[in-house]
Design an enzyme around this catalytic site. Sequence first.
Site, short mmCIF file in Angstrom:
data_model
loop_
_atom_site.label_atom_id
_atom_site.label_comp_id
_atom_site.label_asym_id
_atom_site.label_seq_id
_atom_site.Cartn_x
_atom_site.Cartn_y
_atom_site.Cartn_z
N CYS A 85 -29.78 -23.66 45.95
CA CYS A 85 -29.98 -23.79 47.32
C CYS A 85 -30.80 -22.48 47.60
O CYS A 85 -31.95 -22.26 47.11
CB CYS A 85 -28.57 -23.63 48.10
SG CYS A 85 -28.91 -23.96 49.83
N HIS A 181 -25.97 -28.58 46.25
CA HIS A 181 -24.86 -27.92 45.54
C HIS A 181 -23.91 -28.57 44.42
O HIS A 181 -23.20 -29.34 44.86
CB HIS A 181 -23.80 -27.25 46.61
CG HIS A 181 -24.40 -26.36 47.58
ND1 HIS A 181 -24.19 -24.95 47.24
CD2 HIS A 181 -25.16 -26.41 48.73
CE1 HIS A 181 -24.98 -24.24 48.19
NE2 HIS A 181 -25.44 -25.13 49.17
N GLU A 183 -21.81 -27.71 42.43
CA GLU A 183 -20.47 -27.01 42.18
C GLU A 183 -19.41 -27.60 43.26
O GLU A 183 -18.25 -27.33 42.73
CB GLU A 183 -20.59 -25.53 42.50
CG GLU A 183 -20.58 -24.89 43.90
CD GLU A 183 -22.06 -24.85 44.26
OE1 GLU A 183 -22.37 -24.15 45.52
OE2 GLU A 183 -22.92 -25.39 43.62
N GLY A 236 8.17 -12.23 40.88
CA GLY A 236 8.31 -13.40 40.83
C GLY A 236 7.40 -14.27 41.19
O GLY A 236 7.41 -15.50 41.17
N GLY A 237 6.14 -13.73 41.75
CA GLY A 237 5.07 -14.43 41.99
C GLY A 237 4.30 -15.04 40.85
O GLY A 237 4.70 -14.46 39.85
N VAL A 238 3.30 -15.77 40.86
CA VAL A 238 2.46 -16.31 39.78
C VAL A 238 1.89 -15.13 38.88
O VAL A 238 2.13 -14.90 37.91
CB VAL A 238 1.35 -17.20 40.18
CG1 VAL A 238 0.61 -17.80 39.18
CG2 VAL A 238 2.22 -18.64 40.95
N ASP A 239 1.15 -14.34 39.58
CA ASP A 239 0.37 -13.29 38.99
C ASP A 239 1.17 -12.32 38.12
O ASP A 239 1.01 -12.11 36.93
CB ASP A 239 -0.50 -12.63 39.83
CG ASP A 239 -1.61 -13.53 40.55
OD1 ASP A 239 -1.70 -14.14 40.22
OD2 ASP A 239 -1.82 -13.04 41.70
N SER A 240 2.14 -11.78 38.77
CA SER A 240 3.07 -10.73 38.06
C SER A 240 3.88 -11.45 36.99
O SER A 240 4.36 -10.80 35.92
CB SER A 240 4.04 -9.87 39.03
OG SER A 240 5.03 -10.67 39.59
N SER A 241 4.37 -12.70 37.29
CA SER A 241 4.98 -13.42 36.31
C SER A 241 4.25 -13.77 34.91
O SER A 241 4.64 -13.42 33.84
CB SER A 241 5.47 -14.86 36.66
OG SER A 241 6.50 -14.56 37.93
#
Length: 525
Positions: A85, A181, A183, A236-241
């Site tokens: 683009c 695009h 993507e 207990g969230g995704v990232d820290s787990s």
Amino acid sequence: MSNIHEHKILILDFGSQYTQLIARRIREIGVYCELWAWDVSEEQIREFAPNGIILAGGPESVTAENSPRAPEYVFNAGVPVLGICYGMQTMSEQLGGKVIQGVGEGEFGYAQVEVQTESALFKAIEDAVSETGKPLLDVWMSHGDKVSAIPEGFVAVAKTETCPFAAMANEDKQFYGVQFHPEVTHTRQGKRMLEHFALEICGCPANWKPSSIIEDAIERLKEQIGDDEVILGLSGGVDSSVVAMLLHRAIGDKLTCVFVDNGLLRLNEAQQVMDMFGDHFGLNIVHVDAENRFLDAMAGEAEPEAKRKIIGRVFVEIFDEESKKCVNAKWLAQGTIYPDVIESAGSATGKAHCIKSHHNVGGLPDDMAMGLVEPLRELFKDEVRKIGLELGLPYDMLYRHPFPGPGLGVRVLGEVKKEYCDLLRLADAIFIEELHKADLYNKVSQAFTVFLPVRSVGVMGDGRKYDWVVSLRAVETIDFMTAHWAHLPYDFLGRVSNRIINEVDGISRVVYDISGKPPATIEWE
């Protein structure tokens, strides 16, 4: 172990809403890539040593004075370049072609391009065939300006009815431009085009995959941390787990996780976190029951932003207190992910828009003399989830709906009280349970319940009751920037309402939020 960072693609960002999507698509193909602001220096590009460069889209006009340009070195680096683009337009203009400003004849949305000549980028791909036997491709356009003359050495590869240069190529230099695009999923063969570019034209191996990423992360963590101890705030969230699981694999018992129960979590969530990470996975977890401390600090406060700041401040105080008990901890681990890094990076010239400054655990004390460990800082959220699965975390936990950092603190409207949180927890659990039972949970992007600080008259048996109101909220979205309210079946909503009113003593009325974003936000506060 192979070096998964050795072969890589550099993506230069000109401000398009789709730029991070390009990076995610390249990663999905199995190739490492990084996303940098367009005004990067020649020295930085040389040091990064990419196998190929992608010039992404952007909202500005190449015809405007002082609009962004690719660094000249991009075209002298001796590596393949793909312009998408705006990226195609600035490539064309910088190499001697011409771009004209769109006057009422831009292309936005679905378009069909006709491939005019063979190109390595379009090899063996088509969605249909024209009457003259030319390959046709279904693509997604979003442009006003267009290339009116291509540079010397380029050929026109594809066209539409209104855009004579929908794609161009200089096969000798391996420079390619597409006005559409690739993507986005609406461009049906877009992934194959990006595969052709990354794997075949740039010669990158497809070795960026969860097992390799985990192996690489563990080796780097061992090298960085050595025999030191690490402390992590586990929510207990995704990232820290996922951070907890990676560190546990790398350093074992030298990791201490601090789980702060602020009284603003979902039903039974604190116990679930302790059961999973403490009992099942055997991590060393300090459980801090701080419900009263958080609720006391928020007493009398009804303003959403003030509540967020109080919750953040009290968390930092508690985490600081607990970290001082871990006298041997030399490192603080955080769940910073790649979009956080991108948003904080800004631009050397100030042209690229810096959305926000980011720190994963905001406002940690300056005297916390620890090194920082961020094993996810190269990864997008979808990659973090895939790694979590590979590490043995349960699917339901990794793919559950987003939950705000302040938790129920911003889902109880106005002042937060324990009574309100307890009622909301029960009502929300019923809503989520019914979504699962009806096979609707994974068909909406986010669903939750909001506690409204108003009472409403109800009738129970022969008596009247004057109790609280909750609102159900469910939305469908791709990127959470815009969202439609979910058209859940009436009989389903009726069933949820009946259960909440009959099973949760203290709630007399249930409403359903049918506001889109915009104008409303997804969360109420």
